[in-house]
Design a protein around this motif. Structure first.
Motif, PDB file in Angstrom:
ATOM      1  N   THR A  73       0.805  -1.220   0.049  1.00 26.29           N
ATOM      2  CA  THR A  73      -0.145  -0.019  -0.006  1.00 26.29           C
ATOM      3  C   THR A  73       0.976   1.281  -0.060  1.00 26.29           C
ATOM      4  O   THR A  73       0.365   2.239  -0.593  1.00 26.29           O
ATOM      5  CB  THR A  73      -0.823   0.014   1.159  1.00 26.29           C
ATOM      6  N   ALA A  74       1.945   1.319   0.483  1.00 28.06           N
ATOM      7  CA  ALA A  74       2.716   2.366   0.855  1.00 28.06           C
ATOM      8  C   ALA A  74       3.652   2.533  -0.448  1.00 28.06           C
ATOM      9  O   ALA A  74       4.292   3.672  -0.608  1.00 28.06           O
ATOM     10  CB  ALA A  74       3.879   2.235   2.027  1.00 28.06           C
ATOM     11  N   THR A  75       3.636   2.059  -1.760  1.00 29.04           N
ATOM     12  CA  THR A  75       4.610   2.347  -2.852  1.00 29.04           C
ATOM     13  C   THR A  75       4.172   3.525  -2.997  1.00 29.04           C
ATOM     14  O   THR A  75       2.873   4.160  -3.375  1.00 29.04           O
ATOM     15  CB  THR A  75       3.905   1.213  -3.758  1.00 29.04           C
ATOM     16  N   SER A  76       5.135   4.188  -3.635  1.00 27.25           N
ATOM     17  CA  SER A  76       5.061   5.484  -4.030  1.00 27.25           C
ATOM     18  C   SER A  76       4.601   5.816  -5.725  1.00 27.25           C
ATOM     19  O   SER A  76       4.722   4.794  -6.267  1.00 27.25           O
ATOM     20  CB  SER A  76       6.190   6.335  -3.893  1.00 27.25           C
ATOM     21  N   GLU A  77       3.813   6.930  -5.754  1.00 31.54           N
ATOM     22  CA  GLU A  77       3.533   7.007  -7.245  1.00 31.54           C
ATOM     23  C   GLU A  77       4.676   6.794  -8.230  1.00 31.54           C
ATOM     24  O   GLU A  77       4.769   6.088  -9.147  1.00 31.54           O
ATOM     25  CB  GLU A  77       2.899   8.316  -7.469  1.00 31.54           C
ATOM     26  N   GLU A  78       5.932   7.434  -7.744  1.00 31.45           N
ATOM     27  CA  GLU A  78       6.965   7.255  -8.502  1.00 31.45           C
ATOM     28  C   GLU A  78       7.497   5.938  -8.791  1.00 31.45           C
ATOM     29  O   GLU A  78       7.547   5.472  -9.972  1.00 31.45           O
ATOM     30  CB  GLU A  78       8.062   7.979  -7.804  1.00 31.45           C
ATOM     31  N   ASP A  79       7.548   5.148  -7.832  1.00 31.15           N
ATOM     32  CA  ASP A  79       7.919   3.656  -7.963  1.00 31.15           C
ATOM     33  C   ASP A  79       6.688   2.992  -8.923  1.00 31.15           C
ATOM     34  O   ASP A  79       7.375   2.162  -9.634  1.00 31.15           O
ATOM     35  CB  ASP A  79       7.918   2.852  -6.829  1.00 31.15           C
ATOM     36  N   LEU A  80       5.680   3.298  -8.691  1.00 31.86           N
ATOM     37  CA  LEU A  80       4.627   2.700  -9.471  1.00 31.86           C
ATOM     38  C   LEU A  80       4.961   3.015 -11.023  1.00 31.86           C
ATOM     39  O   LEU A  80       5.085   2.100 -11.897  1.00 31.86           O
ATOM     40  CB  LEU A  80       3.229   2.926  -9.098  1.00 31.86           C
ATOM     41  N   LEU A  81       5.332   4.360 -11.241  1.00 27.39           N
ATOM     42  CA  LEU A  81       5.398   4.846 -12.576  1.00 27.39           C
ATOM     43  C   LEU A  81       6.717   4.227 -13.188  1.00 27.39           C
ATOM     44  O   LEU A  81       6.704   3.804 -14.310  1.00 27.39           O
ATOM     45  CB  LEU A  81       5.270   6.475 -12.659  1.00 27.39           C
ATOM     46  N   GLU A 104      -4.829   6.016  -2.075  1.00 26.09           N
ATOM     47  CA  GLU A 104      -5.441   7.526  -2.235  1.00 26.09           C
ATOM     48  C   GLU A 104      -3.917   8.310  -2.362  1.00 26.09           C
ATOM     49  O   GLU A 104      -4.403   9.627  -3.182  1.00 26.09           O
ATOM     50  CB  GLU A 104      -6.088   8.051  -1.168  1.00 26.09           C
ATOM     51  N   SER A 105      -2.978   7.847  -1.990  1.00 21.99           N
ATOM     52  CA  SER A 105      -1.735   8.702  -2.236  1.00 21.99           C
ATOM     53  C   SER A 105      -1.317   8.688  -3.742  1.00 21.99           C
ATOM     54  O   SER A 105      -0.276   9.253  -4.073  1.00 21.99           O
ATOM     55  CB  SER A 105      -0.804   8.031  -1.267  1.00 21.99           C
ATOM     56  N   ILE A 106      -1.793   7.955  -4.453  1.00 23.00           N
ATOM     57  CA  ILE A 106      -1.341   7.549  -5.913  1.00 23.00           C
ATOM     58  C   ILE A 106      -2.286   8.189  -6.834  1.00 23.00           C
ATOM     59  O   ILE A 106      -3.770   8.006  -6.626  1.00 23.00           O
ATOM     60  CB  ILE A 106      -1.154   6.319  -6.245  1.00 23.00           C
ATOM     61  N   ASP A 107      -2.072   9.036  -7.787  1.00 28.27           N
ATOM     62  CA  ASP A 107      -3.052   9.556  -8.677  1.00 28.27           C
ATOM     63  C   ASP A 107      -3.406   8.576  -9.786  1.00 28.27           C
ATOM     64  O   ASP A 107      -2.410   8.277 -10.468  1.00 28.27           O
ATOM     65  CB  ASP A 107      -2.543  10.938  -9.295  1.00 28.27           C
ATOM     66  N   GLU A 108      -4.543   8.193  -9.862  1.00 29.68           N
ATOM     67  CA  GLU A 108      -5.144   7.063 -10.685  1.00 29.68           C
ATOM     68  C   GLU A 108      -4.922   7.375 -12.180  1.00 29.68           C
ATOM     69  O   GLU A 108      -4.250   6.821 -13.082  1.00 29.68           O
ATOM     70  CB  GLU A 108      -6.545   6.755 -10.523  1.00 29.68           C
ATOM     71  N   ARG A 109      -5.133   8.873 -12.547  1.00 27.98           N
ATOM     72  CA  ARG A 109      -5.199   9.291 -13.944  1.00 27.98           C
ATOM     73  C   ARG A 109      -3.571   9.275 -14.191  1.00 27.98           C
ATOM     74  O   ARG A 109      -3.497   8.775 -15.540  1.00 27.98           O
ATOM     75  CB  ARG A 109      -5.860  10.894 -13.882  1.00 27.98           C
ATOM     76  N   THR A 110      -2.919   9.770 -13.659  1.00 27.41           N
ATOM     77  CA  THR A 110      -1.401   9.905 -13.885  1.00 27.41           C
ATOM     78  C   THR A 110      -1.021   8.387 -14.264  1.00 27.41           C
ATOM     79  O   THR A 110      -0.120   8.310 -15.254  1.00 27.41           O
ATOM     80  CB  THR A 110      -0.548  10.557 -12.857  1.00 27.41           C
TER      81      THR A 110
END
Ligand code: NAD
Length: 299
Positions: A73-81, A104-110
């Motif tokens: 859950t704590a994965t950052s948006e940057e790591d996911l990208l 919620e901490s990750i922007d779905e659209r991005t």
């Protein structure tokens, strides 16, 4: 009781899986590997875990390879990208899906925008949404695609009908409405040319709108909100909703009362849900076939 036809998804899902298995085998003989789906699951939402497991199992049955990237859950948006970027560049990956919802901490659209549109087997990338809107779809989102397939299989012609779609989400309601209204069917011999109304949470007097529907598609996420008095006699009713009530799965349609007035109706479970995963397999296979064709023509 009237003779309402129950529109089951399972036989159509099985036929789709068989067809995918056959074509996947042909492709594997040609390119030396099976079509491959990469799924990303962030966090531990129980429903999402079940959905992803079902997708993995379906891939296995149909002879597709799948790999699930399970991230905390704590994965950052940057790591996911950066994972998405890596999968975009991996020539052995044909399809990429990110299981929603994201934390919620990750922007779905991005995140969805970052997926290579040629690997976007869920059909959520803006390029694929635009192609769909223009009537030249590449990847059709799996749930609306399954509904098209269900209608085609039951030879339900919607041309000239008034279709009411309840729900305007990017995943179900909007693409469904576009597909039903289009001049050219998105799948050969499939439904098109309906007159479409989209209803949503701000629609006043919903029953007056739904009662006008020859075809009523409900994707609102509100358990049993559509009751018999909201349905025109002889309508076809497609229930997309999946809601858990007292530990039981129920749709957005009050099945028992609505089946008394409708001409045909999908059950929950056993209706649209079965088809969604089958269409994901089909989209993944199509992505792999397109990739193989592009690679061979480039040689
Ligand atoms: P969403 O929450 O993104 O959208 C719901 C839509 O319904 C919104 O546009 C909202 O305006 C509308 N709505 C909500 N309450 C309403 C009301 N009282 N009257 C009229 N409109 C109302 O949901 P979604 O992702 O589109 O999913 C909808 C339902 O379909 C959920 O139950 C979901 O679990 C289910 N679903 C099923 C499948 C499947 O494979 N069968 C796939 C996706 C979603």
């Amino acid at each position: 009781m009237t003779g309402s036809t129950i529109l089951y998804g399972k036989p159509i899902a099985e036929a789709t899986e068989n067809e995918v298995r056959r074509r996947a085998e042909l492709l594997r003989n040609r390119i030396g590997r099976a079509p491959r789906l990469a799924a990303i699951l962030v966090g531990d939402d129980p429903a999402s875990r079940v959905y992803v497991r079902n997708k993995e199992a379906a891939c296995q049955r149909a002879g597709l390879e799948s790999h699930v990237h399970r991230l905390p859950t704590a994965t950052s948006e940057e790591d996911l990208l950066s994972l998405i970027e890596q999968l975009n560049g991996d020539s052995n990956v044909d399809g990429i899906l990110v299981q929603l919802p994201l934390p919620e901490s990750i922007d779905e659209r991005t995140v969805l925008d970052a997926i290579d549109p040629t690997k976007d087997v869920d059909g959520f990338h803006p390029l694929n949404v635009g192609l769909l809107a223009q009537g030249r779809p590449r990847f059709v989102p799996c749930t609306p695609l399954g509904i098209l397939e269900l209608l085609r299989s039951h030879q339900i012609d919607v041309a000239g009908c008034h279709a009411v779609v309840v729900g305007r989400s990017d995943i179900v309601g909007k693409p469904m409405a576009l597909l039903l209204a289009q001049r050219r069917p998105a799948i050969e011999g499939g439904p098109a040319n309906a007159t479409v109304t989209i209803a949503h949470s701000r629609t006043p007097d919903l029953p007056t709108v739904t009662r006008q529907a020859d075809l009523l598609v409900v994707a609102a996420g509100q358990p049993r909100m559509i009751t018999a008095d909201m349905v025109r006699h002889g309508a076809i009713v497609i229930d997309v909703g999946i809601n858990r009530v007292d530990g039981k799965l129920v749709g957005d349609v009050d099945f028992e009362s609505v089946r008394e007035v409708s001409r045909a109706i999908t059950p929950v479970p056993g209706g649209v849900g079965k088809l969604t995963v089958a269409m994901l397999l089909r989209n993944t296979l199509s992505a792999a076939e397109a990739r193989a064709a592009a690679t061979s023509s480039a040689v």
